[in-house]
Scaffold this motif. Sequence first.
Motif, mmCIF file in Angstrom:
data_model
loop_
_atom_site.group_PDB
_atom_site.id
_atom_site.type_symbol
_atom_site.label_atom_id
_atom_site.label_comp_id
_atom_site.label_asym_id
_atom_site.label_seq_id
_atom_site.Cartn_x
_atom_site.Cartn_y
_atom_site.Cartn_z
ATOM 1 N N GLU A 96 -32.838 -39.326 3.729
ATOM 2 C CA GLU A 96 -32.545 -40.729 3.415
ATOM 3 C C GLU A 96 -32.397 -40.933 1.913
ATOM 4 O OE1 GLU A 96 -31.603 -43.244 5.406
ATOM 5 O OE2 GLU A 96 -31.557 -41.549 6.794
ATOM 6 N N ARG A 97 -33.179 -40.192 1.147
ATOM 7 C CA ARG A 97 -33.094 -40.310 -0.309
ATOM 8 C C ARG A 97 -31.728 -39.883 -0.828
ATOM 9 N NH1 ARG A 97 -35.829 -36.869 -5.000
ATOM 10 N NH2 ARG A 97 -36.057 -38.466 -6.594
ATOM 11 N N SER A 98 -31.158 -38.852 -0.215
ATOM 12 C CA SER A 98 -29.874 -38.332 -0.693
ATOM 13 C C SER A 98 -28.669 -38.994 -0.026
ATOM 14 C CB SER A 98 -29.807 -36.813 -0.475
ATOM 15 O OG SER A 98 -29.991 -36.471 0.886
ATOM 16 N N ARG A 99 -28.894 -39.834 0.962
ATOM 17 C CA ARG A 99 -27.779 -40.415 1.714
ATOM 18 C C ARG A 99 -26.787 -41.211 0.847
ATOM 19 N NH1 ARG A 99 -26.898 -40.588 6.940
ATOM 20 N NH2 ARG A 99 -29.044 -39.976 7.434
ATOM 21 N N PRO A 100 -27.234 -42.054 -0.099
ATOM 22 C CA PRO A 100 -26.253 -42.786 -0.928
ATOM 23 C C PRO A 100 -25.320 -41.848 -1.700
ATOM 24 C CG PRO A 100 -28.416 -43.784 -1.128
ATOM 25 C CD PRO A 100 -28.615 -42.494 -0.388
ATOM 26 N N LEU A 101 -25.855 -40.746 -2.201
ATOM 27 C CA LEU A 101 -25.023 -39.768 -2.903
ATOM 28 C C LEU A 101 -24.018 -39.139 -1.950
ATOM 29 C CD1 LEU A 101 -24.264 -37.920 -5.288
ATOM 30 C CD2 LEU A 101 -26.185 -36.444 -4.630
ATOM 31 N N ILE A 102 -24.486 -38.764 -0.764
ATOM 32 C CA ILE A 102 -23.606 -38.138 0.220
ATOM 33 C C ILE A 102 -22.470 -39.080 0.599
ATOM 34 C CG2 ILE A 102 -23.460 -37.181 2.558
ATOM 35 C CD1 ILE A 102 -24.985 -35.427 0.519
ATOM 36 N N GLU A 103 -22.775 -40.352 0.754
ATOM 37 C CA GLU A 103 -21.745 -41.326 1.113
ATOM 38 C C GLU A 103 -20.697 -41.462 -0.004
ATOM 39 O OE1 GLU A 103 -23.944 -44.827 2.106
ATOM 40 O OE2 GLU A 103 -24.525 -44.072 4.095
ATOM 41 N N GLU A 104 -21.149 -41.395 -1.256
ATOM 42 C CA GLU A 104 -20.201 -41.462 -2.376
ATOM 43 C C GLU A 104 -19.334 -40.204 -2.428
ATOM 44 O OE1 GLU A 104 -18.128 -43.062 -5.499
ATOM 45 O OE2 GLU A 104 -19.608 -44.046 -4.201
ATOM 46 N N LEU A 105 -19.934 -39.047 -2.170
ATOM 47 C CA LEU A 105 -19.160 -37.800 -2.139
ATOM 48 C C LEU A 105 -18.089 -37.871 -1.051
ATOM 49 C CD1 LEU A 105 -21.944 -35.049 -2.530
ATOM 50 C CD2 LEU A 105 -20.414 -35.945 -4.290
ATOM 51 N N ARG A 106 -18.443 -38.442 0.097
ATOM 52 C CA ARG A 106 -17.474 -38.593 1.185
ATOM 53 C C ARG A 106 -16.322 -39.515 0.774
ATOM 54 N NH1 ARG A 106 -21.798 -39.450 5.251
ATOM 55 N NH2 ARG A 106 -22.171 -37.479 6.318
ATOM 56 N N LYS A 107 -16.677 -40.604 0.106
ATOM 57 C CA LYS A 107 -15.675 -41.579 -0.331
ATOM 58 C C LYS A 107 -14.687 -40.944 -1.309
ATOM 59 C CE LYS A 107 -15.408 -46.020 -2.780
ATOM 60 N NZ LYS A 107 -16.233 -47.080 -3.448
ATOM 61 N N ILE A 108 -15.200 -40.230 -2.286
ATOM 62 C CA ILE A 108 -14.348 -39.580 -3.283
ATOM 63 C C ILE A 108 -13.525 -38.468 -2.631
ATOM 64 C CG2 ILE A 108 -14.361 -38.156 -5.374
ATOM 65 C CD1 ILE A 108 -16.851 -39.772 -6.261
ATOM 66 N N ALA A 109 -14.150 -37.734 -1.717
ATOM 67 C CA ALA A 109 -13.440 -36.647 -1.029
ATOM 68 C C ALA A 109 -12.245 -37.192 -0.256
ATOM 69 C CB ALA A 109 -14.395 -35.922 -0.086
ATOM 70 N N THR A 110 -12.438 -38.309 0.427
ATOM 71 C CA THR A 110 -11.352 -38.914 1.203
ATOM 72 C C THR A 110 -10.183 -39.293 0.301
ATOM 73 O OG1 THR A 110 -12.908 -39.769 2.852
ATOM 74 C CG2 THR A 110 -10.749 -40.825 2.735
ATOM 75 N N ALA A 111 -10.501 -39.805 -0.882
ATOM 76 C CA ALA A 111 -9.458 -40.206 -1.826
ATOM 77 C C ALA A 111 -8.629 -39.023 -2.315
ATOM 78 C CB ALA A 111 -10.089 -40.933 -3.010
ATOM 79 N N HIS A 112 -9.234 -37.843 -2.327
ATOM 80 C CA HIS A 112 -8.549 -36.642 -2.835
ATOM 81 C C HIS A 112 -8.030 -35.729 -1.724
ATOM 82 C CE1 HIS A 112 -9.386 -36.818 -7.220
ATOM 83 N NE2 HIS A 112 -10.468 -37.497 -6.857
ATOM 84 N N GLY A 113 -8.291 -36.091 -0.472
ATOM 85 C CA GLY A 113 -7.944 -35.179 0.611
ATOM 86 C C GLY A 113 -8.759 -33.908 0.543
ATOM 87 N N ALA A 114 -10.010 -34.053 0.092
ATOM 88 C CA ALA A 114 -10.916 -32.913 -0.086
ATOM 89 C C ALA A 114 -12.133 -33.081 0.825
ATOM 90 C CB ALA A 114 -11.346 -32.831 -1.553
#
Length: 322
Positions: free
Chosen positions: A247-265
């Motif tokens: 749960e502590r790392s979830r906000p970071l993981i969600e941001e990584l997912r968001k950025i990844a989607t923007a780059h097709g990564a």
Amino acid sequence: MVKLRRLGRSEIELSPVGLGCWQFSEGFGLAGGFWEALPADTVQEIVDASLRGGINWFDTAEAYGNGRSERALSTALTSLGRKPGDVVVATKWFPFPRTASHIGKTIDERISCLSPFPIDLHQIHQPFSLSTVEAQSNAMADLVQAGKIKTVGVSNYSEKRMRAAHAVLARRGVPLVSNQMQYSLLDRRIESNGVMAAAKELGITIIAYSPLAQGLLSGKFHEDPSLIKNRVGPRKFLPAFRAKGMERSRPLIEELRKIATAHGATPSQVALSWLLQFHGDTVVVIPGATKRRHAEENVGTLQLTLSPDELRRIDELSQHYR
């Protein structure tokens, strides 16, 4: 074409992403027990995918299955038609419970396990030994001057120990080229304990191991926590893998997912790219791979560039891991 980075103050040039070969230990020993044993053809597929994607170096160690990882790497490279000089190979001497004299006594075994590939980088695996940093550093310098290894690195060294090793080697005319440290968005301690700053000052490359926090930064365990229960080895018991840590790392993981989607990564590629970009050329990474697709994902990082704003957002969300 992959832009290479200089290994410390040596002439060796590395792809920013290398392949960590801990998982080639065949499940043998304390270190190898973290991973299930991989078939030889899987090892070859992983190495092949890494090479095809632009990786030019591989990191292994004596402790990874008592030479099994070294031999598996050499076998795979040879089977794929690679010859000495085609790739850069790094390995490590395990210091506990040994003295510095064992560095010279065990080097021929390391050379034999990796044959025909030379040892481009030989590292002291841990700071714990029955000898001083000075004695160990001098023993490594002896190997350089005897032509048995090309360069010297350390691993898991504090700022104080790293500076001490650097000073001893400098007196012998040998640079300390690297310090291999656990470093990821979920473990940024080297930024606050002096190691990163000293590495930049002294021209020492930081080799980031466990750069994906043993898979946590992929986001797959956050999506399906039941995957953790099926993991081989002790990872499942680490605090970061428990419910509170997730749960502590979830906000970071969600941001990584968001950025990844923007780059097709993928989130993993974004996490690795941050490590490679945030500190200029100081950091290189050695993610592992237990499947060909993992290796292909790793090398895909080489094609990803994050914006200054993306680097900042990730930095802010992972500050509490410093």
